[in-house]
Design a protein around this motif. Structure first.
Motif, mmCIF file in Angstrom:
data_model
loop_
_atom_site.group_PDB
_atom_site.id
_atom_site.type_symbol
_atom_site.label_atom_id
_atom_site.label_comp_id
_atom_site.label_asym_id
_atom_site.label_seq_id
_atom_site.Cartn_x
_atom_site.Cartn_y
_atom_site.Cartn_z
ATOM 1 N N GLU A 134 1.150 7.902 11.860
ATOM 2 C CA GLU A 134 0.389 6.696 11.534
ATOM 3 C C GLU A 134 1.185 5.781 10.608
ATOM 4 O O GLU A 134 1.150 4.551 10.751
ATOM 5 C CB GLU A 134 -0.928 7.073 10.857
ATOM 6 N N THR A 135 1.895 6.381 9.680
ATOM 7 C CA THR A 135 2.709 5.600 8.743
ATOM 8 C C THR A 135 3.739 4.771 9.485
ATOM 9 O O THR A 135 3.927 3.577 9.198
ATOM 10 C CB THR A 135 3.411 6.545 7.746
ATOM 11 N N ALA A 167 -5.947 3.811 3.907
ATOM 12 C CA ALA A 167 -5.155 2.618 4.181
ATOM 13 C C ALA A 167 -5.395 2.022 5.565
ATOM 14 O O ALA A 167 -5.498 0.800 5.715
ATOM 15 C CB ALA A 167 -3.675 2.935 4.008
ATOM 16 N N ILE A 168 -5.503 2.851 6.587
ATOM 17 C CA ILE A 168 -5.679 2.323 7.939
ATOM 18 C C ILE A 168 -7.031 1.643 8.092
ATOM 19 O O ILE A 168 -7.137 0.557 8.663
ATOM 20 C CB ILE A 168 -5.484 3.448 8.977
ATOM 21 N N TYR A 213 1.950 1.930 11.677
ATOM 22 C CA TYR A 213 1.400 0.786 10.954
ATOM 23 C C TYR A 213 2.412 0.108 10.036
ATOM 24 O O TYR A 213 2.177 -1.009 9.562
ATOM 25 C CB TYR A 213 0.176 1.220 10.145
ATOM 26 N N SER A 226 -5.812 6.692 0.547
ATOM 27 C CA SER A 226 -5.788 7.539 1.736
ATOM 28 C C SER A 226 -6.491 6.834 2.887
ATOM 29 O O SER A 226 -6.360 7.223 4.040
ATOM 30 C CB SER A 226 -6.483 8.871 1.454
ATOM 31 N N VAL A 265 4.798 6.524 1.179
ATOM 32 C CA VAL A 265 3.695 7.477 1.284
ATOM 33 C C VAL A 265 3.752 8.424 0.091
ATOM 34 O O VAL A 265 4.807 8.607 -0.528
ATOM 35 C CB VAL A 265 3.737 8.301 2.588
ATOM 36 N N PHE A 268 3.730 1.239 6.976
ATOM 37 C CA PHE A 268 3.663 1.408 5.524
ATOM 38 C C PHE A 268 5.058 1.746 5.001
ATOM 39 O O PHE A 268 5.843 2.423 5.671
ATOM 40 C CB PHE A 268 2.677 2.518 5.148
ATOM 41 N N ILE A 276 0.837 -1.204 0.000
ATOM 42 C CA ILE A 276 0.000 0.000 0.000
ATOM 43 C C ILE A 276 0.871 1.253 0.000
ATOM 44 O O ILE A 276 1.799 1.379 0.787
ATOM 45 C CB ILE A 276 -0.932 0.023 1.228
ATOM 46 N N ASP A 277 0.555 2.180 -0.911
ATOM 47 C CA ASP A 277 1.102 3.528 -0.865
ATOM 48 C C ASP A 277 0.081 4.375 -0.104
ATOM 49 O O ASP A 277 -0.998 4.688 -0.622
ATOM 50 C CB ASP A 277 1.287 4.100 -2.271
ATOM 51 N N TYR A 278 0.412 4.723 1.121
ATOM 52 C CA TYR A 278 -0.493 5.526 1.952
ATOM 53 C C TYR A 278 -0.412 6.972 1.468
ATOM 54 O O TYR A 278 0.683 7.515 1.284
ATOM 55 C CB TYR A 278 -0.061 5.400 3.411
ATOM 56 N N THR A 279 -1.558 7.614 1.251
ATOM 57 C CA THR A 279 -1.554 8.937 0.644
ATOM 58 C C THR A 279 -2.297 9.975 1.472
ATOM 59 O O THR A 279 -3.291 9.675 2.119
ATOM 60 C CB THR A 279 -2.195 8.895 -0.762
#
Length: 223
Positions: free
Chosen positions: A30-31, A210-211, A34, A208, A39, A36, A10-13
């Motif tokens: 958060e990144t 992702a969580i 969790y 966005s 980002v 990731f 996952i690319d968290y955005t």
């Protein structure tokens, strides 16, 4: 696919135009929490995110020509160079949709190739906005992405209508084969959505949400 496997692709955005520095700080926290690996933030925030995340080995990516794609090639190249100087390690550029719709394929291909060149070997993904294209245009766009030397074709920004769709992922994979990656992005809101994209052929997920996705929740916000 278990939670950790999904987190790894996952690319968290955080690309909302009104995102504040406080929002970015929470996002980066958060990144790290969790785990990731990558980002994406708007170019203005690349240095800030890089300073917070680089100690953890987390990559920061930048969108280029976002979110309409109509910038000149020169502007996209300059934006790419600045993003990299500021710490960006992946580039997601938006295709020139007007040129594609006008069947100016040499323009589209050169636009992509110049950004790939400016990326200096970093992973480069090309957003084609599948929701705005016919199947024929999706096929043509994917072929141009491959010919121009990019690493991934990406479905959507999430800002211009449409988004990731299983049928589109299958179509793009049928053209791309194993030559380039596919990033599914735009409107992915649940764990099931994400897994279905992977089953259809996606290698990366952009979200966005992702969580909420990895926690099995339903995300009802914007991209």
């Amino acid at each position: 696919m278990n939670q950790q496997e999904l987190i790894s692709i996952i690319d968290y955005t955080l690309l909302k135009p009104g995102a504040s520095k406080a929002d970015l700080k929470k996002f980066c926290d958060e990144t790290v929490e969790y785990g990731f690996r990558t980002v994406f933030v708007n170019p203005y925030y690349v240095p800030y995110a890089y300073n917070l995340l680089s100690p953890y080995g987390i990559k920061v990516g930048a969108p280029i020509g976002f979110s309409l794609g109509g910038a000149t090639t020169h502007a996209k190249v300059e934006e790419t160079g600045e993003a990299i100087r500021n710490g960006a390690e992946e580039i997601d550029m938006l295709i020139n949709l007007g040129a594609l719709k006008s069947r100016e394929y040499d323009v589209v291909k050169k636009d992509i190739a110049e950004v790939v060149k400016a990326s200096k070997g970093l992973t480069t993904k090309v957003i084609i906005e599948t929701g705005l294209l016919t199947d024929e245009e999706k096929i043509t766009a994917t072929r141009l992405v491959m010919e121009a030397g990019a690493d991934f074709v990406k479905t959507a920004t999430g800002f211009n209508g449409g988004g990731a769709d299983v049928k589109d992922i299958q179509l793009l994979r049928s053209i791309a084969g194993n030559k380039i990656g596919i990033k599914a992005a735009g409107g992915i809101k649940t764990y099931e959505d994400a897994v279905n994209m992977v089953k259809a052929g996606a290698d990366r997920i952009g979200a966005s949400s992702a969580i909420a996705i990895i926690n099995g929740q339903v995300f009802d916000g914007d991209y």
